[in-house]
Write a protein that holds these residues in place. Structure first.
Motif, mmCIF file in Angstrom:
data_model
loop_
_atom_site.group_PDB
_atom_site.id
_atom_site.type_symbol
_atom_site.label_atom_id
_atom_site.label_comp_id
_atom_site.label_asym_id
_atom_site.label_seq_id
_atom_site.Cartn_x
_atom_site.Cartn_y
_atom_site.Cartn_z
ATOM 1 N N LYS A 265 30.554 45.792 39.712
ATOM 2 C CA LYS A 265 29.407 45.443 38.856
ATOM 3 C C LYS A 265 29.683 45.857 37.409
ATOM 4 C CE LYS A 265 26.197 45.804 42.672
ATOM 5 N NZ LYS A 265 24.947 46.240 43.212
ATOM 6 N N PHE A 266 30.296 47.026 37.232
ATOM 7 C CA PHE A 266 30.621 47.452 35.858
ATOM 8 C C PHE A 266 31.727 46.578 35.268
ATOM 9 C CE2 PHE A 266 28.166 51.225 36.932
ATOM 10 C CZ PHE A 266 27.472 51.426 35.749
ATOM 11 N N LEU A 267 32.670 46.129 36.100
ATOM 12 C CA LEU A 267 33.703 45.216 35.585
ATOM 13 C C LEU A 267 33.059 43.884 35.184
ATOM 14 C CD1 LEU A 267 36.649 45.972 38.069
ATOM 15 C CD2 LEU A 267 36.450 46.664 35.675
ATOM 16 N N GLY A 268 32.063 43.464 35.977
ATOM 17 C CA GLY A 268 31.332 42.235 35.644
ATOM 18 C C GLY A 268 30.546 42.399 34.347
ATOM 19 N N LEU A 269 30.002 43.600 34.153
ATOM 20 C CA LEU A 269 29.278 43.895 32.906
ATOM 21 C C LEU A 269 30.230 43.743 31.718
ATOM 22 C CD1 LEU A 269 26.878 45.119 31.271
ATOM 23 C CD2 LEU A 269 27.728 47.380 31.912
ATOM 24 N N TYR A 270 31.425 44.285 31.866
ATOM 25 C CA TYR A 270 32.404 44.199 30.765
ATOM 26 C C TYR A 270 32.787 42.737 30.492
ATOM 27 C CZ TYR A 270 36.653 44.705 28.050
ATOM 28 O OH TYR A 270 37.598 44.584 27.069
ATOM 29 N N ASP A 271 32.947 41.949 31.540
ATOM 30 C CA ASP A 271 33.285 40.522 31.342
ATOM 31 C C ASP A 271 32.206 39.825 30.516
ATOM 32 O OD1 ASP A 271 35.708 40.481 32.567
ATOM 33 O OD2 ASP A 271 34.918 39.928 34.543
ATOM 34 N N GLN A 272 30.958 40.137 30.814
ATOM 35 C CA GLN A 272 29.863 39.507 30.055
ATOM 36 C C GLN A 272 29.898 39.977 28.596
ATOM 37 O OE1 GLN A 272 25.932 39.185 32.249
ATOM 38 N NE2 GLN A 272 26.914 40.811 33.404
ATOM 39 N N ILE A 273 30.169 41.265 28.402
ATOM 40 C CA ILE A 273 30.214 41.798 27.031
ATOM 41 C C ILE A 273 31.319 41.100 26.236
ATOM 42 C CG2 ILE A 273 30.774 43.869 25.668
ATOM 43 C CD1 ILE A 273 29.368 45.526 27.854
ATOM 44 N N LYS A 274 32.467 40.897 26.885
ATOM 45 C CA LYS A 274 33.595 40.248 26.188
ATOM 46 C C LYS A 274 33.186 38.870 25.652
ATOM 47 C CE LYS A 274 36.922 40.563 29.263
ATOM 48 N NZ LYS A 274 38.166 40.460 29.989
ATOM 49 N N HIS A 275 32.368 38.180 26.419
ATOM 50 C CA HIS A 275 31.960 36.836 25.986
ATOM 51 C C HIS A 275 30.930 36.883 24.865
ATOM 52 C CE1 HIS A 275 33.727 35.550 29.918
ATOM 53 N NE2 HIS A 275 34.213 34.664 29.079
#
Ligand code: SF4
Ligand code: SF4
Length: 279
Positions: A265-275
């Motif tokens: 979930k935290f890795l998914g959070l980072y992916d969203q932030i990158k975008h």
């Protein structure tokens, strides 16, 4: 990329989000705990500290043998930190903002730069994370210069995660400035919403993209979500009120260690932030 993790209100879980995001991402990550009045990220990250540095700010030091008591230093000081009274130069170090006006203007060269201790910086590592935090000296009121010092160790070759202090005043602005993304951690309560609005205002003035994490998301009401929807603020993650999470926090344990499913979930959070972050 620099991600500043902030919250208007204290106690919303900002440090939980900053530390677990850092640990999930692992190497090539810096975690800077800029909550210098009350740093606590180290309690969860458990770094081995390798370096310590005492930080000073310049303050005036007057050589009265050279001084002609002209009063120019007192006239230029906007903070009433230096005053000339009857043939005495009084210095109030705690009011000094180290602007340098007094030693620049002194016609006799009677003012040199002394130092006021602000606090210390400690640097270390844990699980591949480079960890740096500042600790403000007890009694010291000005935290932004120490925050700037912690941030001077930002390394643009790494992902930098900043754990900002709560609130929306100068120390928080010092943590948001030049960030590529501001992640605001809030809770769905009236106090959470009130302080969230102030924090959103601060990030918007700085023109930094932002997103929300709602902690204890099954508490309170729906007003934070409604506000986010109205303002077009993306809700990137919700963390429910969960006994296991609360117990882990109280023991100083990391959420992603105790409940490994949260790492994805935290890795998914980072992916969203990158975008969403500044290109
Ligand atoms: S400006 Fe310099 S010379 Fe004038 S009162 Fe201040 S310290 Fe003394
Ligand atoms: S350095 Fe600036 S703030 Fe400090 S005493 Fe001098 S003029 Fe005032």
């Amino acid at each position: 990329m620099i991600i500043s993790v902030a919250s208007g209100k204290g106690g919303t879980g900002k440090t939980t989000v900053a530390t677990n995001l850092a640990l999930s991402l692992g190497t090539d990550v810096q975690l800077l705990d800029c909550d210098v009045e009350e740093p606590n990220a180290h309690l969860f990250i458990n770094p081995s500290f390798e370096e310590m540095e005492t930080v000073f700010v310049p303050v005036p030091l007057v050589n009265e043998e050279k001084c002609s008591y002209c009063g120019k230093c007192g006239e230029i000081c906007q903070f009433k930190a230096i005053a000339v009274v009857n043939e005495n130069v009084l210095i109030f170090e705690e009011l000094c903002h180290s602007c340098g006006g007094c030693w620049e203007v002194c016609p006799e060269g009677a003012i040199t730069q002394g130092g006021r201790e602000l606090g210390v910086i400690q640097k270390g590592h844990s699980n591949g994370i480079e960890f740096i935090h500042g600790r403000l000296r007890v009694g010291e009121a000005m935290s932004p210069p120490l925050i700037k010092k912690v941030r001077s160790f930002e390394n643009r070759d790494k992902l930098t995660i900043i754990d900002a202090p709560p609130g929306t005043s100068c120390p928080v602005i010092a943590c948001m400035k030049n960030a590529d993304f501001v992640l605001l951690v809030t809770e769905p309560t009236p106090f959470g919403l009130y302080d969230l609005k102030l924090a959103v205002g601060a990030a918007q003035i700085l023109n930094i993209p932002l997103g929300l994490v709602i902690n204890r998301s099954d508490l309170g009401d729906n007003k934070v979500r409604k506000y986010a929807h109205q303002e077009g603020l993306p809700i990137l993650m919700e963390i429910p009120l969960n006994r296991q999470i609360a117990e882990a926090y109280s023991r100083g344990e990391m959420l992603v260690d105790v409940m490994p499913e949260w790492k994805a979930k935290f890795l998914g959070l980072y992916d969203q932030i990158k975008h969403l972050a500044k290109p």
